[in-house]
Every structure is written in C-alpha cells, then in structure tokens.
Design a protein around this motif. Structure first.
Motif, short mmCIF file in Angstrom:
data_model
loop_
_atom_site.label_atom_id
_atom_site.label_comp_id
_atom_site.label_asym_id
_atom_site.label_seq_id
_atom_site.Cartn_x
_atom_site.Cartn_y
_atom_site.Cartn_z
N SER A 11 0.83 -1.20 0.00
CA SER A 11 0.00 0.00 0.00
C SER A 11 0.86 1.25 0.00
CB SER A 11 -0.92 0.01 1.22
OG SER A 11 -0.15 0.23 2.37
N ALA A 12 0.22 2.38 -0.20
CA ALA A 12 0.93 3.66 -0.21
C ALA A 12 1.62 3.94 1.12
CB ALA A 12 -0.03 4.79 -0.56
N ALA A 13 1.20 3.29 2.20
CA ALA A 13 1.84 3.49 3.50
C ALA A 13 3.31 3.07 3.46
CB ALA A 13 1.10 2.71 4.58
N CYS A 14 3.65 2.11 2.62
CA CYS A 14 5.04 1.67 2.51
C CYS A 14 5.82 2.46 1.47
CB CYS A 14 5.10 0.19 2.12
SG CYS A 14 4.51 -0.89 3.42
N ALA A 15 5.14 3.20 0.65
CA ALA A 15 5.78 3.88 -0.47
C ALA A 15 6.86 4.88 -0.09
CB ALA A 15 4.72 4.56 -1.34
N PRO A 16 6.86 5.49 1.11
CA PRO A 16 7.91 6.45 1.42
C PRO A 16 9.32 5.90 1.32
CG PRO A 16 6.14 6.67 2.96
CD PRO A 16 5.85 5.45 2.12
N THR A 17 9.52 4.61 1.44
CA THR A 17 10.86 4.07 1.32
C THR A 17 11.41 4.26 -0.09
OG1 THR A 17 10.05 1.86 0.85
CG2 THR A 17 10.56 2.37 3.14
N LEU A 18 10.56 4.62 -1.02
CA LEU A 18 11.00 4.84 -2.39
C LEU A 18 11.26 6.33 -2.63
CD1 LEU A 18 8.43 2.50 -4.13
CD2 LEU A 18 10.81 2.02 -3.57
N ARG A 19 11.71 7.04 -1.62
CA ARG A 19 11.91 8.48 -1.71
C ARG A 19 13.05 8.82 -2.65
NH1 ARG A 19 15.98 10.67 1.49
NH2 ARG A 19 14.85 12.60 1.68
N GLN A 20 13.08 10.05 -3.09
CA GLN A 20 14.16 10.49 -3.96
C GLN A 20 15.48 10.42 -3.21
OE1 GLN A 20 12.83 14.36 -5.10
NE2 GLN A 20 11.71 13.59 -6.86
N GLY A 21 16.51 10.05 -3.89
CA GLY A 21 17.82 9.95 -3.28
C GLY A 21 18.13 8.57 -2.71
N SER A 28 5.11 0.72 -10.39
CA SER A 28 4.02 1.32 -11.14
C SER A 28 2.85 1.44 -10.18
CB SER A 28 3.65 0.45 -12.34
OG SER A 28 3.18 -0.80 -11.90
N GLN A 29 1.92 2.31 -10.51
CA GLN A 29 0.77 2.52 -9.64
C GLN A 29 -0.49 2.08 -10.35
OE1 GLN A 29 0.30 6.50 -8.21
NE2 GLN A 29 -1.33 5.97 -6.82
N LYS A 30 -1.35 1.38 -9.61
CA LYS A 30 -2.62 0.93 -10.14
C LYS A 30 -3.60 0.87 -8.99
CE LYS A 30 -4.89 -2.87 -12.52
NZ LYS A 30 -4.80 -4.22 -13.00
N ASP A 31 -4.72 1.53 -9.15
CA ASP A 31 -5.76 1.52 -8.12
C ASP A 31 -5.23 1.93 -6.75
OD1 ASP A 31 -7.56 0.58 -10.05
OD2 ASP A 31 -7.01 -1.50 -9.61
N GLY A 32 -4.33 2.93 -6.70
CA GLY A 32 -3.83 3.41 -5.42
C GLY A 32 -2.80 2.51 -4.77
N PHE A 147 2.31 9.52 5.06
CA PHE A 147 3.44 8.92 4.37
C PHE A 147 3.11 8.57 2.92
CE2 PHE A 147 4.32 7.70 8.87
CZ PHE A 147 5.39 8.57 9.02
N SER A 148 2.08 9.17 2.37
CA SER A 148 1.69 8.90 0.99
C SER A 148 2.59 9.63 0.02
CB SER A 148 0.24 9.36 0.75
OG SER A 148 -0.64 8.69 1.60
N LEU A 149 2.64 9.13 -1.19
CA LEU A 149 3.33 9.82 -2.27
C LEU A 149 2.35 10.75 -2.97
CD1 LEU A 149 5.34 6.89 -3.90
CD2 LEU A 149 6.13 8.54 -2.22
N ASP A 150 2.88 11.85 -3.50
CA ASP A 150 2.01 12.73 -4.26
C ASP A 150 1.81 12.15 -5.67
OD1 ASP A 150 4.23 13.41 -5.87
OD2 ASP A 150 4.53 15.34 -4.87
N SER A 151 1.07 12.86 -6.50
CA SER A 151 0.74 12.36 -7.84
C SER A 151 1.97 12.14 -8.72
CB SER A 151 -0.24 13.31 -8.52
OG SER A 151 0.36 14.59 -8.67
N LYS A 152 3.10 12.76 -8.37
CA LYS A 152 4.34 12.61 -9.15
C LYS A 152 5.26 11.54 -8.54
CE LYS A 152 4.25 17.34 -10.78
NZ LYS A 152 4.91 18.65 -10.76
N GLY A 153 4.79 10.91 -7.46
CA GLY A 153 5.59 9.86 -6.84
C GLY A 153 6.59 10.36 -5.82
N ASN A 154 6.47 11.63 -5.40
CA ASN A 154 7.37 12.20 -4.40
C ASN A 154 6.81 12.00 -3.00
OD1 ASN A 154 9.20 13.30 -6.34
ND2 ASN A 154 7.66 14.86 -6.77
N PRO A 155 7.69 11.86 -2.01
CA PRO A 155 7.21 11.66 -0.64
C PRO A 155 6.56 12.92 -0.08
CG PRO A 155 9.59 11.91 -0.66
CD PRO A 155 9.15 11.86 -2.09
N SER A 156 5.70 12.73 0.92
CA SER A 156 5.04 13.86 1.56
C SER A 156 6.05 14.70 2.33
CB SER A 156 3.96 13.36 2.52
OG SER A 156 4.57 12.72 3.63
N ARG A 157 5.64 15.92 2.65
CA ARG A 157 6.50 16.81 3.43
C ARG A 157 6.79 16.18 4.81
NH1 ARG A 157 9.60 21.58 3.37
NH2 ARG A 157 9.98 21.92 5.56
#
Length: 181
Positions: A11-21, A28-32, A147-157
């Motif tokens: 889920s998107a809750a784990c997505a922050p580990t894919l942060r820039q850098g 890829s993203q599908k259905d959130g 901890f969600s990613l924005d529409s461009k795949g970037n981590p939240s503030r």
C-alpha cells in the motif's frame, strides 16, 4: 531505524521508502497501490551475512527491523510502549527484566493528547525511579503524519521532515502509536 521494506504488492503506506535519493525500485501505480519488482536473494547470499544480532530489546527486538505491538482497544499497548520508550532513553531494563540498547527515541503519537501522555509519564517515571526528565525522547504529537506519495511519486512533506530529522539525530528507536487514525 525501522524501514518499511516490501517486496511485491504494498500500500501507499510503505511507499515512502522509495523516496528520492534512495535506490528506486521498479514500480508502477494501479488503483492506489504500488507494485515493486520482487527482489529474490539466493540462500548462499543470505548466508554471507553475520549471524550475530544486535538487539534493541535483548532477545525480543533486533536493532534493525520493524515490529508491531497489536491488541484490542484499551488493553495497554500505549502504556507498554511508553515504558519501553523510558527504558531505551535511560538504559534501564525494560519491565525490570529485558536489557535494552540505550539511545535516542522518536515517538510519533497520533492517538494520545499531550495531557494524557504527561499524566502517564509522571506515573511511569515515578514507578521506574526516574527523577531526571532531561531524557533523549522526542515526540511528534497529533502531527497528522502522512506517508503517501504525491501524484508525481514524491514523498510527503511529513515523510521528508521525518527522514531529515532522523538523519540528523540518529535515533535508536522510532515508535509510531496508532498511525491509522
């Protein structure tokens, strides 16, 4: 620091580990939901690591990794974790029995208000014989961590701020109390 590492679908809750850098996974993203390429490690590679484990809580929680304390409503999960926080900050044995690796603690508490936390900590510090409140414990209270990613795949503030604070302060332990509310 515990980091959400997921192979496969997560889920998107784990997505922050894919942060820039950081190393990027094929995603890829599908259905959130995000899909990460599976990272398969041969047994021979697994066995190249050291079998010695550095413990945060002796015999219970390794220093590196992620764990969960789960239970029904009002069974004492927050009390247990608050006693754990005090043990890590002071180096006192947890629950009077389990040796602890002493260090800094960051708590992200999305459930409890500051007056409740203060009242509980007064009781816990008294019971544990702690008189000095200058402990390496840091709280983010009702910060609405996202901890969600924005529409461009970037981590939240919030995630970026947490990452930067952690890099600067090097906590031994990061604890989230009810990040689902």
């Amino acid at each position: 620091r515990p980091i959400c590492r997921a192979e496969g679908r997560f889920s998107a809750a784990c997505a922050p580990t894919l942060r820039q850098g950081t190393p990027q996974a094929n995603r890829s993203q599908k259905d959130g939901l995000f899909f990460v390429s599976l990272n398969i490690l041969p047994f021979s590679e697994l066995m190249k690591g050291s079998p010695e484990i550095e413990w945060a809580i002796d015999g219970i929680a390794p220093l590196v990794g992620m764990g969960f304390i789960a239970g029904k409503f009002s069974v004492g999960k927050s009390w247990i974790t608050q006693s754990l926080v005090l043990s890590i900050a002071t180096g006192k044995k947890w629950l009077g029995h389990f040796p602890i690796k002493q260090g800094k603690v960051l708590v992200i508490d999305e459930e409890n208000a500051q007056p409740l936390l203060t009242a509980r900590f007064y009781k816990l510090t008294k019971g544990m014989g702690i008189k000095d409140y200058n402990l390496p414990i840091f709280y983010a209270i009702k910060s609405r961590m996202n901890f969600s990613l924005d529409s461009k795949g970037n981590p939240s503030r919030a995630y970026s701020d947490l990452w930067e604070w952690s890099e600067k302060n090097q906590p031994t332990f990061i604890l989230g109390d009810s990040l689902t509310r």
